[in-house]
Scaffold this motif. Structure first.
Motif, PDB file in Angstrom:
ATOM      1  N   GLU A  37       0.889  -1.228  -0.083  1.00  0.00           N
ATOM      2  CA  GLU A  37       0.105  -0.007   0.127  1.00  0.00           C
ATOM      3  C   GLU A  37       0.790   1.361  -0.110  1.00  0.00           C
ATOM      4  N   ASP A  40       1.977   1.715  -3.569  1.00  0.00           N
ATOM      5  CA  ASP A  40       0.855   2.228  -4.276  1.00  0.00           C
ATOM      6  C   ASP A  40       1.032   3.631  -4.091  1.00  0.00           C
ATOM      7  N   THR A  41       0.782   4.099  -2.864  1.00  0.00           N
ATOM      8  CA  THR A  41       0.756   5.624  -2.452  1.00  0.00           C
ATOM      9  C   THR A  41       2.163   6.510  -3.028  1.00  0.00           C
ATOM     10  N   LEU A  43       3.608   5.535  -5.823  1.00  0.00           N
ATOM     11  CA  LEU A  43       3.530   5.563  -7.132  1.00  0.00           C
ATOM     12  C   LEU A  43       2.559   6.781  -7.597  1.00  0.00           C
ATOM     13  N   THR A  44       1.576   6.613  -7.016  1.00  0.00           N
ATOM     14  CA  THR A  44       0.343   7.520  -7.156  1.00  0.00           C
ATOM     15  C   THR A  44       0.893   9.015  -7.026  1.00  0.00           C
ATOM     16  N   GLU A  45       1.570   9.443  -6.254  1.00  0.00           N
ATOM     17  CA  GLU A  45       2.176  10.745  -5.804  1.00  0.00           C
ATOM     18  C   GLU A  45       3.223  11.111  -6.899  1.00  0.00           C
ATOM     19  N   THR A  46       3.921  10.118  -7.605  1.00  0.00           N
ATOM     20  CA  THR A  46       5.139  10.249  -8.299  1.00  0.00           C
ATOM     21  C   THR A  46       5.030  10.030  -9.665  1.00  0.00           C
ATOM     22  N   GLY A  48       3.001   7.732 -11.286  1.00  0.00           N
ATOM     23  CA  GLY A  48       1.653   7.143 -11.887  1.00  0.00           C
ATOM     24  C   GLY A  48       1.608   5.588 -11.782  1.00  0.00           C
ATOM     25  N   LYS A  49       0.512   5.179 -12.045  1.00  0.00           N
ATOM     26  CA  LYS A  49       0.192   3.543 -11.963  1.00  0.00           C
ATOM     27  C   LYS A  49       1.184   2.894 -12.916  1.00  0.00           C
ATOM     28  N   CYS A  50       1.856   1.828 -12.584  1.00  0.00           N
ATOM     29  CA  CYS A  50       2.795   1.165 -13.369  1.00  0.00           C
ATOM     30  C   CYS A  50       2.804   0.002 -12.733  1.00  0.00           C
TER      31      CYS A  50
END
Length: 116
Positions: A37, A40-41, A43-46, A48-50
């Motif tokens: 988790e 995921d946070t 990546l979302t804040e930097t 993006g989804k990958c």
């Protein structure tokens, strides 16, 4: 002297984040107990989804580091860390000691995309 900044390349496998590092004999080493988790946070804040990215990490701040984990307490040969500025905790298993002689007080990290 060993490198201060370590690099792994986490990827999604069977619904969670894992990584390989032949240099320290790890294969599909999973992140568990709150760490997926946190990833995921991050990546979302930097970036993006990958499904794969490069993760740089060190026990001291470095230029461009994006997050800080703060050591909480030991449990089952690993350590719980809190994502600084949040209430999110995650457990880093004994694989932590493949990269650090002892559990660092703080871990700094940066996510970077991997070109496809």
């Amino acid at each position: 002297m060993a490198n201060t900044i370590q690099i792994i390349a986490p990827y999604r496998y069977n619904g969670t984040w894992v990584f390989d590092d032949p240099a320290v004999e790890l294969d599909r080493e999973p992140f568990v107990a709150g760490i997926p988790e946190m990833i995921d946070t991050l990546l979302t804040e930097t970036i993006g989804k990958c499904d794969r990215f490069r993760l740089l990490f060190a026990d001291r701040p470095f230029p461009g580091s994006q997050i800080e984990l703060v050591r909480r307490h030991e449990e089952i040969e690993g350590y719980w860390y809190r994502l600084a500025g949040t209430e999110h905790d995650g457990w880093l298993c004994p694989a932590l000691f493949k990269y650090f002689a002892q559990a660092p007080e703080r871990i700094f990290a940066k996510a970077e995309p991997i070109a496809s």
